[in-house]
Design a protein around this motif. Sequence first.
Motif, mmCIF file in Angstrom:
data_model
loop_
_atom_site.group_PDB
_atom_site.id
_atom_site.type_symbol
_atom_site.label_atom_id
_atom_site.label_comp_id
_atom_site.label_asym_id
_atom_site.label_seq_id
_atom_site.Cartn_x
_atom_site.Cartn_y
_atom_site.Cartn_z
ATOM 1 N N ASP A 30 -6.818 -4.428 -3.831
ATOM 2 C CA ASP A 30 -5.517 -5.494 -3.951
ATOM 3 C C ASP A 30 -4.429 -4.563 -3.309
ATOM 4 O O ASP A 30 -3.303 -5.143 -3.147
ATOM 5 C CB ASP A 30 -4.970 -5.515 -5.279
ATOM 6 N N GLY A 31 -4.471 -3.115 -2.621
ATOM 7 C CA GLY A 31 -3.385 -2.605 -1.921
ATOM 8 C C GLY A 31 -2.450 -2.019 -2.781
ATOM 9 O O GLY A 31 -1.186 -1.597 -2.445
ATOM 10 N N ASP A 32 -2.736 -1.888 -4.290
ATOM 11 C CA ASP A 32 -1.975 -1.305 -5.211
ATOM 12 C C ASP A 32 -1.725 0.113 -5.060
ATOM 13 O O ASP A 32 -0.710 0.667 -5.866
ATOM 14 C CB ASP A 32 -2.235 -1.765 -6.399
ATOM 15 N N GLY A 91 2.569 -1.992 -2.633
ATOM 16 C CA GLY A 91 1.781 -2.310 -3.811
ATOM 17 C C GLY A 91 2.462 -1.573 -5.215
ATOM 18 O O GLY A 91 3.374 -1.363 -4.898
ATOM 19 N N LYS A 92 1.632 -1.451 -6.273
ATOM 20 C CA LYS A 92 2.205 -0.718 -7.488
ATOM 21 C C LYS A 92 2.784 0.496 -7.374
ATOM 22 O O LYS A 92 4.101 0.709 -7.706
ATOM 23 C CB LYS A 92 1.061 -1.191 -8.558
#
Length: 395
Positions: free
Chosen positions: A318-320, A325-326
């Motif tokens: 998800d690219g977090d 990202g996160k």
Amino acid sequence: MAQVVVGGVGMTRFVKPSESPSYVALAGEAVRSALADAGIDYAKVQQAYVGYVYGDSTSGQKALYGVGLTGIPVVNVNNNCATGSTALWLARNAILSGQAECVLALGFEQMQPGALVEHWKDRPGPLEDFIKVTTDVAYDGDVPMAPKMFGGAGIAHQNKYGTRDTTFAAIRAKASRHAVHNARAIFRKEVSVEEVMASPPVTRLLTRLQCCPPTCGAAAAILCTPEFARRHGIDTTVTIAAQAMTTDFPSSFEPDLMRVVGYDMTAAAAASVWAQAGLGPDEVDVAELHDCFTANELITYEGLGFCPEGGAEKFILDGDNTYGGKVVTNPSGGLLSKGHPLGATGLAQCFELTGQLRGTLEARQVEGARVALQHNLGLGGACVVTLYTADRGTR
């Protein structure tokens, strides 16, 4: 808990062993840079904690005598790959205890080419219990012990959660994208997941590009009380809000290589830090994690609480773990791209996160970073987790 200011940081460029100056030259450069960053001279430093793994017993004194001969206590520190952050932990504790107002933490390593080896064969090895468990599990045959351990941890994660080989490779590709903007990193070429997978195999899981290189370098930090900083005009933007060190639990010697390589140490240190600071993993903007191998970065996401157990693959895909990202992990390029001079690594992480919280790192700057986390781990074993916070309105 009282605040401790990170008043100055310094770091050399990391280089191959064949290109390295002596550890004395490396250490001197890092310390002088940290002093210049703090705007003070060495005479103001009241204690020094000096970390290295490969060196004789008073190499810390030798490293500092070229900077100054002031008679201060110099404590030599060796905690395997967690050595630099252990020096930082000791320096912070010296301030919190009231023993000193201004303390130097220094880490350096002048390494030899090739895989890590034990140098003392006539006595019990500190890793022999870890080696026995790893050998009994036997995911890999005749490969160097460190990649066998960490590669086996990655395979253990795959067996539990079905994590794909390419997900581990994506961590290395991410590290390379970040390192493009770090002039002190040893590898600055961007590589794709496909290139990572196509590099020579080291274990059943790990390819060469998924293993950190042996490198030489040094890094240093000046820690002080807020009062000392104000008296001497030191930037008080960055403080250590919480810190914890853990060592091994009985689970480190169970036949689960995720735990053999320190997963439970990481989780316990992180839990202590969150409790001390009254913050949680969702509030971290940027982190420097101990990515000696891609497998260790992946399991560390879960150990620190950045994602649930079994959730690391989704977190990555998800690219977090990157910009947008996160939590931006290893904006420096991490050990995989920056290099891993064992004694210097923990303080190089401090150098990066201090720059991030000051907002001075230009192309690799994490926008608006206010909370930063450092994770530094060594087998044998020790794990140090440090939480930094920023107040850019305070100088």
